[in-house]
Motif scaffolding. Structure first.
Motif, mmCIF file in Angstrom:
data_model
loop_
_atom_site.group_PDB
_atom_site.id
_atom_site.type_symbol
_atom_site.label_atom_id
_atom_site.label_comp_id
_atom_site.label_asym_id
_atom_site.label_seq_id
_atom_site.Cartn_x
_atom_site.Cartn_y
_atom_site.Cartn_z
ATOM 1 N N THR A 126 0.850 -1.189 0.000
ATOM 2 C CA THR A 126 0.000 0.000 0.000
ATOM 3 C C THR A 126 0.887 1.242 0.000
ATOM 4 O O THR A 126 2.121 1.144 0.025
ATOM 5 C CB THR A 126 -0.913 0.008 1.230
ATOM 6 O OG1 THR A 126 -0.082 0.050 2.413
ATOM 7 C CG2 THR A 126 -1.798 -1.245 1.285
ATOM 8 N N MET B 250 0.690 -3.872 -7.913
ATOM 9 C CA MET B 250 0.765 -4.620 -6.656
ATOM 10 C C MET B 250 1.060 -6.090 -6.925
ATOM 11 O O MET B 250 0.957 -6.569 -8.059
ATOM 12 C CB MET B 250 -0.552 -4.489 -5.887
ATOM 13 C CG MET B 250 -0.741 -3.178 -5.141
ATOM 14 S SD MET B 250 -2.265 -3.216 -4.168
ATOM 15 C CE MET B 250 -1.980 -1.828 -3.075
ATOM 16 N N GLU C 60 7.367 0.186 -3.902
ATOM 17 C CA GLU C 60 7.005 -0.886 -4.826
ATOM 18 C C GLU C 60 7.741 -2.170 -4.439
ATOM 19 O O GLU C 60 8.764 -2.145 -3.752
ATOM 20 C CB GLU C 60 7.375 -0.514 -6.268
ATOM 21 C CG GLU C 60 6.677 0.708 -6.820
ATOM 22 C CD GLU C 60 5.229 0.462 -7.222
ATOM 23 O OE1 GLU C 60 4.699 -0.643 -6.931
ATOM 24 O OE2 GLU C 60 4.625 1.356 -7.817
#
Length: 611
Positions: A448, A493, A566
């Motif tokens: 997140t 993600m 990331e």
């Protein structure tokens, strides 16, 4: 002057000259005759020698212990024990080829093309068919070639046979092909013809089913990424949407599936095209070039992107029905010149017959240099079958052992698309990089914006629009997540096993080469970085050992994402761009989030001390 005998007198000089010329003429004639005789004798000796020592027969490369290609001299009336051994061997070759194997009949293990008589060949193919039936597979004769170098001049043949497993429980071989090319080159139309089974009417009717948005239908230009499937059954026959088949029926009857990733050709959608190439991990790329326009627009750029990401590429010259044969040949020559340039170093291979298509498919995966070129029409259907033969035989790049190793690792699913489906809830699409994913499995998704991972449960799985119970490494699918809040998800993600301790970062180091820059590349520059399914703007923090970079130079660069952390892997391919600036490389080192925060705190403390 007259001598005493009354005859005409000849001067001594003239007499010697005349006699000399006569003798020289005679000697010339004699030497010429002797040379002729020697030449004839030499030719006779050479011919006799050639007859005694026949031209050495052609060879294939020696048989490899691993891989899906097997050489067999003959398979005539084997004993039961021998037959069981041969069936086990076939099973091993099928496993190596992920459900496909190629048998060369009439070839010794060292690659010598011996050939078989017609009776022996018929018996060998019958035995091979029995072996295939025992392991649940079908055989398809790809081609037969004559070997006529025997002294007895008997016609001997070698046969190339494709063995393919009959599909069971949706375990078909799936290859992903990214479709590249300039706008209006006929990419979507070609895919429509291949997957729908109907030729185009010349006005784009075949492509209408591929478009996802109204403006795409109105303009005829693809702006998003769409997926189309083309199947081949165990006998090598095409399975597509013709005869009113559904996607589920295509998956059930296909042993091999080609998933086409239709990418945008217009320059303003370049970031979408790059995302499709980096995120969906295509096995191959198909570059479509219009015969009447040649290499134009984004064609060179798309070719360069595929080569930078090391995706094997083959070329289709479309719209040959719109122009003369001379124009088509000129376009092919133009492509050959580009492919042979030092930057490409490719070996173009024009495909004109089914035999060429078989050879191209085999050499294409064995050598990274070979680039097959097809010339076809989506309107007249000219040479369309050659492309289908090529796609049918095209083997996977990875063998069964490599896939097994990936499946032993922990689950890692890359999130590429996010949807909200009525009565289903949140759905994510992407590729399973490693491990195995099952219905009901509990995973964590992230990172997140705060760098955390959230728990979730996989509801149902679909592959190629049909239900699937188990997803294996390398396969693309959509996963239903029920009532999981869609606003917490974003592209880039990953969904991973809770046992994994994923390393997330805001900063990382990459070894890069700057392909092009108008001026100089230095600290503070901002570029869009593509790493797998990650696409985010990053700032250049520093260049190790250099102050700036120019076109063609290499360096290790530290990047910092400007928005959120990331998940990256060391060694992953990297591509960055900004306007005309372009560069490639790989991730060399990750700076974990904790280390990044410690670094920032130290910098803040140093700044406070200065104040």
């Amino acid at each position: 002057m007259v001598d005493s005998s009354g005859g005409a007198a000849v001067s001594p000089g003239r007499s010697r000259h005349g006699q000399g010329s006569a003798s020289s003429n005679n000697s010339k004639k004699t030497s010429k005759k002797s040379r002729t005789r020697r030449g004839k004798r030499g030719r006779r000796r050479r011919n006799k020698k050639n007859r005694n020592n026949k031209t050495p027969p052609p060879f294939l490369p020696p048989e490899a212990e691993e891989g899906n290609i097997e050489y067999k001299l003959k398979l005539v009336n084997p004993t039961q024990y021998r037959f069981e051994h041969l069936a086990t061997q076939l099973k091993w070759r099928l496993q190596e080829g992920r459900g496909e194997a190629v048998y060369q009949i009439g070839v010794e293990d060292n690659g010598l093309l011996v050939g078989l008589t017609e009776a022996d060949m018929k018996a060998s193919l019958k035995t091979l068919k029995r072996m295939a039936e025992k392991v649940g597979a079908d055989i398809t004769l790809l081609r037969e070639r004559e070997v006529d170098y025997d002294l007895d001049r008997n016609t001997r043949k070698i046969a190339e046979v494709l063995v393919r497993k009959v599909p069971d429980d949706q375990q078909f071989l799936d290859l992903r092909v990214a479709v590249l090319g300039n706008v209006d080159s006929g990419k979507s139309t070609l895919l429509g013809v291949l997957t729908q089974g109907e030729l185009d009417n010349g006005r784009g009717r075949a492509r209408l089913n591929l478009f996802r948005h109204l403006h795409e239908i109105q303009t005829g230009r693809t702006s998003s990424i769409s997926f189309e499937i083309l199947g081949f059954n165990s006998k090598g026959e095409v399975v597509n949407y013709s005869e009113s088949r559904t996607a589920e029926e295509i998956c059930e009857t296909s042993s091999k599936m080609i998933t086409f990733i239709d990418l945008a050709g217009h320059h303003k959608y370049l970031k979408t095209t790059i995302f499709g190439l980096t995120s969906y991990c295509p096995d191959f790329a198909m570059l479509v070039v219009s015969a009447n326009t040649g290499i134009a627009g984004t064609t060179r750029e798309h070719l360069g992107l595929a080569m930078a990401l090391k995706v094997p590429i083959f070329i289709v010259v479309s719209k040959v029905d719109l122009c003369s044969r001379g124009t088509v040949e000129r376009t092919v020559r133009q492509l050959e010149r580009v492919l042979k340039q030092p930057g490409c170093n490719k070996v173009p291979m024009a495909v004109f017959s089914p035999d060429d298509a078989v050879t191209a498919a085999q050499q294409f995966t064995q050598s990274t240099c070979v680039t097959p070129i097809f010339t076809l029409s989506s309107v007249s259907g000219e040479s369309l079958d050659l492309l289908k033969v090529f796609l049918n035989i095209l083997p996977p790049l990875s063998n069964g052992k490599e896939q097994e190793e990936l499946m032993q690792q922990l689950t890692e699913f890359q999130v590429d698309e996010i949807y909200s489906v009525p009565d289903v809830g949140t759905v994510v699409g992407g590729t399973l990089y490693s491990g195995v994913c099952r219905e009901g499995e509990r995973l964590v998704v992230g990172p997140t914006d705060e760098g955390r991972f959230l728990r979730l449960k996989v509801g149902s799985i679909q592959r190629n629009r049909s239900a699937c119970r188990v997803l294996r490494a390398g396969q693309a699918a959509t996963l239903a997540l029920g009532n999981f809040d869609r606003s917490l998800l974003r592209k880039g993600m990953v969904m991973v096993s809770p046992k994994m301790n994923p390393t997330i970062c805001c900063q990382f180091e990459a070894a890069i080469v700057l392909l092009f820059h108008a001026k100089t590349f230095r600290r503070g520059s901002q570029v869009t970085v593509h790493v797998g399914n990650v696409r985010q703007t990053a700032t250049v923090e520093c260049l190790q050992g250099k102050d700036e970079l120019r076109t063609g130079e290499r360096a290790v660069v530290r990047f910092c994402f400007i928005k959120h952390p990331e998940y990256l892997r060391v060694g992953a391919k990297l591509l960055f761009r900004e306007g005309v600036t372009k560069g490639i490389g790989h991730v060399a080192r990750l700076l974990p989030l904790s280390q990044y925060h410690d670094q920032n705190q130290n910098q803040n403390q140093d700044q406070n001390r200065e104040y």
